[in-house]
Design an enzyme around this catalytic site. Structure first.
Site, PDB file in Angstrom:
ATOM      1  NE  ARG A  53     -15.847 -17.580  22.128  1.00  0.00           N
ATOM      2  CZ  ARG A  53     -14.560 -17.340  22.366  1.00  0.00           C
ATOM      3  NH1 ARG A  53     -14.200 -16.628  23.412  1.00  0.00           N
ATOM      4  NH2 ARG A  53     -13.638 -17.798  21.548  1.00  0.00           N
ATOM      5  CG  ASP A  55     -20.738 -12.493  15.673  1.00  0.00           C
ATOM      6  OD1 ASP A  55     -19.971 -12.632  16.637  1.00  0.00           O
ATOM      7  OD2 ASP A  55     -20.363 -12.567  14.486  1.00  0.00           O
ATOM      8  CE1 TYR A 114     -23.611 -20.672  13.865  1.00  0.00           C
ATOM      9  CE2 TYR A 114     -21.906 -22.287  13.361  1.00  0.00           C
ATOM     10  CZ  TYR A 114     -22.394 -21.268  14.163  1.00  0.00           C
ATOM     11  OH  TYR A 114     -21.675 -20.854  15.251  1.00  0.00           O
ATOM     12  NE  ARG A 205     -23.476 -11.752   9.685  1.00  0.00           N
ATOM     13  CZ  ARG A 205     -23.090 -10.733  10.453  1.00  0.00           C
ATOM     14  NH1 ARG A 205     -22.567 -10.966  11.654  1.00  0.00           N
ATOM     15  NH2 ARG A 205     -23.226  -9.487  10.028  1.00  0.00           N
TER      16      ARG A 205
END
Length: 261
Positions: A53, A55, A114, A205
């Site tokens: 999910r 952001d 990622y 992040r």
């Protein structure tokens, strides 16, 4: 009801994230609206589930979702029809596949991958605007790699997770954290590749924002180990913005999509 897996690419810029929201545009809501126009069962409020999910502002080149449909579609025709109905949203169905009824895009996954793109140059970004995080100073690749080495393996990542994270445990195993540097016109691009079974909210992040401080010379590499051991969100470096982050792939025991698409 036949179950289909969808391989999805999207530009996260116009969306409030993957998850459907009542009053804001989402990737999930946009795909569900397209499905509802194709398959009557979806008009009744059916939902799709995704592997991650993402952001607001986060992109994907390899998101995976699954949907239960009434019609037993030919997978190629399903992807083509969905892409037609998704126009002009910046979302593309790269592939569709018929999967077993017990396949679950989120719970069947054993790996997420990622990519984070960080560009260092003085001039503003043009083609990569909204697709990378820009800083104006060059970074020390060797120092960032030294800092990143402290994060590999299984750790309590409390320092690197959002205070709003709903995961039951802060312990995660980071299987890969690689950093590459490449020359671009009048600057450098740094690509961070991260791989794990799952990630905490804002973990990627938070890690990249901390390593940028190391690369800029504001933190020595060993301070990353100290921040990790502190298990304290206040010990984390700045959380970097979302536009450089991409969900690039999801791993399954039995891959639902063929390698050649």
């Amino acid at each position: 009801m036949p179950r289909f897996a969808l391989l999805i690419e999207y530009d996260g810029g116009p969306f409030a994230g993957w998850q459907a929201q009542a009053d804001r545009p989402s990737v999930q809501g946009t795909v569900e609206a397209a499905l509802a126009r194709l398959d009557p069962g979806f008009a009744a409020g059916a939902r799709i589930a995704a592997a991650g999910r993402t952001d607001a502002g986060v992109h994907a080149t390899g998101q995976v979702a699954h949907a239960d449909l009434v019609r037993d579609w030919d997978p190629f025709r399903l992807s083509e029809a969905l892409n037609w109905h998704l126009k002009p949203a910046p979302i593309a169905i790269l592939a569709a596949a018929r999967v077993a009824d017990d396949f679950h895009a989120r719970f069947s996954a054993h790996e997420r991958r990622y990519l984070f793109r960080l560009i260092a140059r003085r001039a503003p970004l043009t083609h990569d605007r909204g697709c990378a995080w820009q800083v104006t100073h060059r970074l020390d690749l060797t120092a960032m790699r030294a800092g990143a080495a402290h994060l590999l393996g299984r750790h309590d990542f409390t320092t690197f997770r959002s205070t709003m994270c709903q995961a039951k445990s802060p312990e995660k195993t980071l299987d890969e954290l690689a950093i590459e540097e490449a020359a671009i016109p009048q600057g450098r691009e740094y690509r961070f590749t991260l791989r794990a079974r799952s990630f905490l909210h804002n973990q990627v992040r938070s890690i990249v924002g901390t390593l940028e401080r190391v690369g800029a010379g504001a933190w020595p590499p060993d301070r990353v180990a100290q921040a990790l051991a502190a298990c304290d969100r206040a010990a984390c470096g700045p959380v970097c913005p979302p536009q450089g982050l991409y969900l690039t792939g999801v791993g399954y025991q039995t891959p639902p999509f063929s390698a050649d698409g």
